[in-house]
Scaffold this motif. Structure first.
Motif: not given
Length: 468
Positions: A98-101, A233-236, A246-247, A259-262
């Motif tokens: 449910g985090i939005g992946k 490997v990306l963590n949401f 944040m990714v 790096e992070i993405g908001c």
């Protein structure tokens, strides 16, 4: 005499530990459910000369265009990936349920489908459910194909018919293979499915994104080999009760890993936040005891963040030390420095520390702000308004300079802060070895706003003296 049958062996998929009988928990890494029976070993296959698909070339003759990243249409996702998706790359996106992946990947797939063919395979939802989400976020494209499958062979058949440039599998734990034992989601099944999907992506030069589940501890579910097989490997991350997501890149063979993405998750989809400054700082008219603002750097992006602390007297024999969004070991070290070097009496107090907005800070530059926030809370005196503090605290009480100080202070002055507390020597020219000799590295012109004051402190006592 009859020949004794060879006993089957068992091996841990996480660390490789072997045993002669099956156990539920690995005796080496203590992981549960990772011990599986080893397959029968046949003879050694000798590869004949000339069996390779392409001859070896000098590295200067290898075409680098095949590894050029292509944009996904989502700027914040491109930032984390290092410019976009590389053809043939395999990306693992993990996060809590449910985090939005699925929303993020469906929006990225629709954007890529404007230029090329994309296949979205879902194993957790029906095709109608994904269609409803696509209608809600506006992700309807003619070249975006959708299939609901849980069998690996059926997934490969869809790939052969559609011939996509990008494949999304949601999720890898729901896909099963008839060539492996166990149920879908098990260690053997996940390893077999992931290996086949990686091989398929490399053979067809097809960018592939796999959605992965996480455990209760927050780590990626499945065998550790799953992270080694993929390229990225990306963590949401994010609080399920907040809209901010944040990714973060954990592994990236094609770009940076810091790096992070908001993102902002709302009813009509997910939207990238290009300027997240101010999301992690409270808005108040008057200073409050126990709060201090710092500036952390995630990749190339400086982010102001607020650290909050609460010190309360307790009658318990074991006072509590609770941290949220901060490294608990570094917080314990800062508290020890406060008690030993500044004679702060925290032995009979509960100490709570947290960040604002759900951001996780692992930067050593946060140490000074944690120390000032705890000292302010213990004395019940607020810090001066418009102050930012950054610096690493040593066990001897000294303050150590951190990297990218000028970039951090430039961002703080842009947001209206008037004063900064930094370690001594943070604004001096650095040295770098060039051609075997030490050479000064110019730092460039100062880009601070008018009236912005920079205070340098040598140790924690000087820092506390300046702010009080």
């Amino acid at each position: 005499m009859a020949k004794t049958a060879q006993k089957p062996g068992y091996r841990c998929a996480e660390c490789g530990w072997r045993t002669t009988k099956w156990v539920g928990r690995c005796g080496e890494c203590q992981a549960w459910g990772t011990v599986d029976e080893e397959g029968a070993r046949g003879g050694v296959n000798v590869v004949q000369p000339g069996a390779t698909s392409a001859p070896a070339l000098p590295i200067g003759q290898v075409k680098a265009e095949m590894a050029t990243a292509r944009t996904t249409g989502v700027s914040e996702l491109d930032r984390v990936l290092g410019g976009g998706l590389v053809p043939g790359a395999v990306v693992l996106l993990a996060g809590e349920p449910g985090i939005g992946k699925s929303t993020l990947l469906l929006e990225a797939a629709a954007s890529i489908a404007e230029r090329t063919t994309v296949l979205y395979v879902t194993g957790e939802e029906s095709a109608a459910q994904v269609r409803l989400r696509a209608d809600r976020i506006g992700a309807i494209q003619d070249q975006l194909y959708l299939a609901a499958e849980t069998d690996l062979s059926a997934l490969v058949t869809h790939v052969e018919k559609v011939q996509p440039s990008m494949l999304v599998v949601d999720s890898v734990q729901t896909i099963g293979s008839a060539q492996a034992t166990g149920v879908p989601g098990g260690v053997t099944q996940v390893r077999e499915v992931a290996a086949n999907l990686v091989r398929l992506a490399k053979e067809r030069n097809m960018a592939t994104v796999l959605v992965g589940h996480v455990t209760k501890e927050g780590s990626i579910a499945g065998p550790r080999t799953l992270e080694h097989l993929v390229d990225v490997v990306l963590n949401f991350e994010g609080d399920r009760h907040s809209r901010l997501r944040m990714v973060r890149a954990i592994k990236n063979r094609f770009g940076p890993t810091d790096e992070i993405g908001c993102f902002d998750l709302h009813e009509s989809g997910i939207e990238g936040i290009t300027d997240p400054s101010g999301l992690f700082v409270s808005r108040r008219s008057e200073p409050v005891p126990g709060t201090c603002v710092t500036v952390t750097v995630e990749g190339t992006r400086p982010l102001p963040a607020e650290v909050q602390a609460l010190v309360a007297r307790t009658e318990a024999q074991q006072p509590r030390r609770t941290s949220s969004g901060l490294d608990p070991f570094r917080v314990q070290m800062v508290l020890a420095v406060l008690e030993r070097r500044l004679n702060a009496r925290l032995g009979g107090c509960d100490v709570f520390t947290a960040t604002v907005g759900g951001i996780k800070l692992a930067d050593p530059a946060v140490d000074l702000s944690v120390m000032l926030a705890v000292a302010s809370a213990a004395g019940d005196k607020p810090l001066p308004a418009g102050l930012v503090a950054l610096g690493e605290v040593g066990l001897a009480g000294e303050l150590r300079p951190v990297k990218d100080v000028r970039r951090r202070l430039t961002e703080a002055s842009r947001l209206g802060f008037k004063r900064a507390l930094v370690p001594t020597g943070s604004l001096e020219e650095g040295t770098r070895r060039r051609n075997g000799q030490q050479a000064l590295v110019p730092v460039g012109p100062v880009a601070f706003a008018p009236g912005f004051e920079v205070i340098q402190a040598e140790n924690v006592w000087d820092a506390l003296t300046h702010v009080t």
